[in-house]
Design an enzyme around this catalytic site. Structure first.
Site, PDB file in Angstrom:
ATOM      1  N   SER A  31     -41.466  -3.606 -14.836  1.00 54.73           N
ATOM      2  CA  SER A  31     -40.254  -4.321 -15.158  1.00 54.73           C
ATOM      3  C   SER A  31     -39.707  -3.653 -16.308  1.00 54.73           C
ATOM      4  CB  SER A  31     -40.434  -5.820 -15.322  1.00 54.73           C
ATOM      5  OG  SER A  31     -41.514  -6.046 -16.276  1.00 54.73           O
ATOM      6  N   HIS A 233     -39.286  -8.897 -22.887  1.00 57.45           N
ATOM      7  CA  HIS A 233     -38.789  -7.522 -22.264  1.00 57.45           C
ATOM      8  C   HIS A 233     -37.650  -6.868 -23.085  1.00 57.45           C
ATOM      9  CE1 HIS A 233     -41.025  -8.920 -18.908  1.00 57.45           C
ATOM     10  NE2 HIS A 233     -40.942  -7.650 -18.182  1.00 57.45           N
TER      11      HIS A 233
END
Length: 249
Positions: A31, A233
């Protein structure tokens, strides 16, 4: 002469308008490489035009660029599902992988929702994987990439500290220390296995220093709602100002 025309067009695409070889770039990984956590992240894999591989391809004006990275991918997923675009003509491969193997999502969920002891224990469990099977999994992944793309330069981009050590933060000092110690151990193993495989390891920690979650200028998301998949993230700035220069440098 449609056949000759197609051949000439194909030759131009492969060699470029001035006769030089056009680089073929393939981006692999999880990701972090797909761009989950940015506003452009879409689809099951969460791929985004704001991810560092896409930004690099645009910056370098690459006509042969393939973003195969996918949210949730571990080393086995890379080998089984992401190597289809690799060929002997591939000149550059980038990869960020290993976080899924050590249970990054589970670790962060525990550290957000539970107390210090549970968080530290979950990080220690991840470190058992880091110090154990992860190294061989990384080596096998890099070997599989080289087998498919023997002429490519392989660049392994590591992970940053997701949270700053100091300053006000919803995460306690003990949690932050444990998380960053785990990230340090992960970086050590990634570097070791990348170098042994003849790849280039690029450490993301210095570039993101001061820009983790709870930093003054955050390049790492905190907890996002309603889609929590992009939590912890890199945001658009992290991809653009953190990761892109590491790959382009």
């Amino acid at each position: 002469m449609p056949g000759l025309t197609a051949l000439l067009i194909g030759s131009l695409i492969m060699t470029g308008p001035h006769g030089s070889f056009a680089p073929e770039y393939v981006a692999l990984g999880d990701s972090y490489a797909a761009g989950v956590g940015t506003s452009g992240s879409t689809g099951q894999c969460g791929r985004s035009p704001e991810a560092y591989p896409s930004l690099y391809a645009a910056q370098q004006h690459l006509v042969n660029a393939h973003l195969a990275a996918c949210s949730g991918a571990g080393t086995a997923d890379v080998v089984n599902d992401q190597l289809g675009d690799l060929t002997p003509a591939t000149s550059l491969v980038s990869i960020t992988v290993g976080g899924t193997d050590v249970g990054f999502s589970d670790v962060m969920t525990t550290c957000v929702l539970s107390g210090d002891e549970a968080c530290v224990d979950k990080v220690r469990q991840a470190e058992v994987v880091i110090d154990g099977p992860l190294g061989d999994s990384l080596s096998s992944t890099f070997q599989a990439i080289h087998a498919k793309a023997p002429n490519a330069r392989l660049v392994v981009l590591g992970y940053p500290h997701v949270v700053e050590d100091n300053g006000p933060c919803p995460l306690s000092t003990d949690k932050r220390r444990a998380l960053n110690e785990g990230a340090d151990r992960l970086a050590d193993v990634m570097r070791d296995r990348a170098v042994k495989a003849g790849a280039v390891f690029v450490d993301a920690r210095p570039a993101f220093a001061g820009h983790g979650y709870c930093g003054r200028e955050e390049w790492i998301n905190g907890v996002l709602f309603p889609d929590v998949s992009g939590s912890f993230h890199p945001n658009a700035a992290g991809q653009r100002d953190g990761y892109l220069p590491l790959l382009a440098g």
